[in-house]
Design a protein around this motif. Structure first.
Motif: not given
Lengths: 92, 264
Positions: B161-164, B157-159
């Motif tokens: 979100x960054x990708x979004x 979920x951390x990554x």
């Protein structure tokens, strides 16, 4: 609480600061609902500034989920509405 | 519900939908890492694309500014030859160009802003992808099915979100660049159609230049005639001082035109 400002990064906010942020957030929301671009811009700027001021920014290599997400400072009301809709701008 | 909360919910639900889970969590990790690297490449290409548009805008600005300088010189020349009408025409065109220059400069600043934002986004994503890779390797090494799901969930979920976030930044930059390219194309067309008199084109001449040139050649003839008369008839007539290359004083366009030459 972790807050992300889109295009900027993530901040960790202490619980004690949240009610002040919520007040500012209400102003943003009211401006969006009224479609009042003139009130929206300063309200959003104020909210973002408060997040940056009261929060501590996370290191960029931290992989943490955000609890709250905010639009970038130069976003328009229409962009905010898009971001809030389910089929909005953000790809997965 | 507040903007911050709603946006957070929408963001998370999208990130979760984007998770393409395989049966073996370890495969999911590798697959996601692949996706992250692809996105990273895409962002870097995005930065390069914006830079290209920015440079094109700089070229056009340069051309427009050269043209302004040329019109300024023409106005001075026309004024020194007593042709206020031509000087006025040149200065009018020059001020028309100024509007184009102003608006291009504004867009140039915007593009520069997008370029900086995308560069920062790509740096953030790179740091997070690197962190994800480290975590992925250690998770695979100590893999036990029981703890895998939660740990993998956190990293994901951390990554995601960054990708979004990066995906959104790219979309904004693309939209701005597309607007800019349409505008650049319009300016190129204007330059090509001669509406802006592309003085940088070799041999290309605008009507003001043509008129000034014909004035100069008339003056040259007059000068030569006067010199000949002087040689034949001694000192009965002094040649008139008509030198088209003479420098008019700076700011001459704002002063009254000097009446000399033919109108004297």
């Amino acid at each position: 609480m972790i807050v992300r400002i889109l295009g900027e990064g993530q901040w960790r906010i202490e619980d004690g600061e949240l009610s002040a942020l919520n007040t500012l957030d209400d102003k943003v929301e009211a401006a969006v609902d009224a479609g009042d671009e003139g009130a929206f811009r300063p309200a959003l700027e104020e909210l973002l500034a408060a997040v940056r001021r009261t929060g501590s920014q996370l290191d960029i290599e931290e992989l943490v989920d955000s609890d709250l997400v905010l639009p970038p400072g130069d976003a328009s009301i229409d962009e905010v509405k898009d971001l809030l809709s389910d089929d909005g701008l953000i790809p997965g | 519900m507040s903007i911050m909360k709603r946006m957070g919910l929408v963001f998370r639900s999208k990130a979760n939908k984007a998770l393409d889970r395989a049966e073996d969590p370890r495969e999911t990790l590798d697959y996601s890492y692949q996706k992250q690297l692809e996105l990273l490449q895409k962002v870097r290409r995005g930065v390069a694309d914006v830079a290209t548009s920015r440079k094109r805008l700089e070229l056009q600005l340069n051309q427009l500014q050269q043209q302004q300088q040329k019109l300024h010189d023409q106005a001075q020349k026309a004024l020194s030859m007593g042709r206020e009408d031509l000087a006025r025409e040149a200065l009018t065109r020059r001020s028309g160009l100024q509007q184009q220059v102003d608006s291009l400069q504004e867009q140039h600043a915007q593009l520069q802003g997008e370029e900086e934002k995308l560069t920062m986004a790509s740096q953030r994503l790179q740091a997070k992808v690197e962190a994800f890779r480290t975590r992925k390797e250690s998770m695979k090494a100590t893999y036990t099915a029981a703890e895998a799901q939660t740990k993998i969930g956190e990293a994901f979920s951390g990554i995601s979100e960054e990708m979004g976030d990066v995906g959104y930044a790219m979309q904004r930059a693309e939209d701005k660049t597309a607007q800019m390219q349409a505008r650049s194309g319009a300016i190129d067309e204007l330059l090509a159609s001669g509406a802006l008199d592309d003085v940088t084109a070799p041999g290309g001449q605008d009507d003001i230049s043509r008129e000034l040139d014909s004035l100069s050649s008339t003056s040259d003839v007059e000068l030569e005639l006067a010199q000949m008369k002087q040689q034949i008839g001694g000192s009965e007539e002094k040649p008139r001082e008509i030198d088209p290359s003479a420098q008019a004083p700076t700011g001459a366009e704002e002063t009254q035109p000097k009446r000399e030459g033919e109108q004297a």
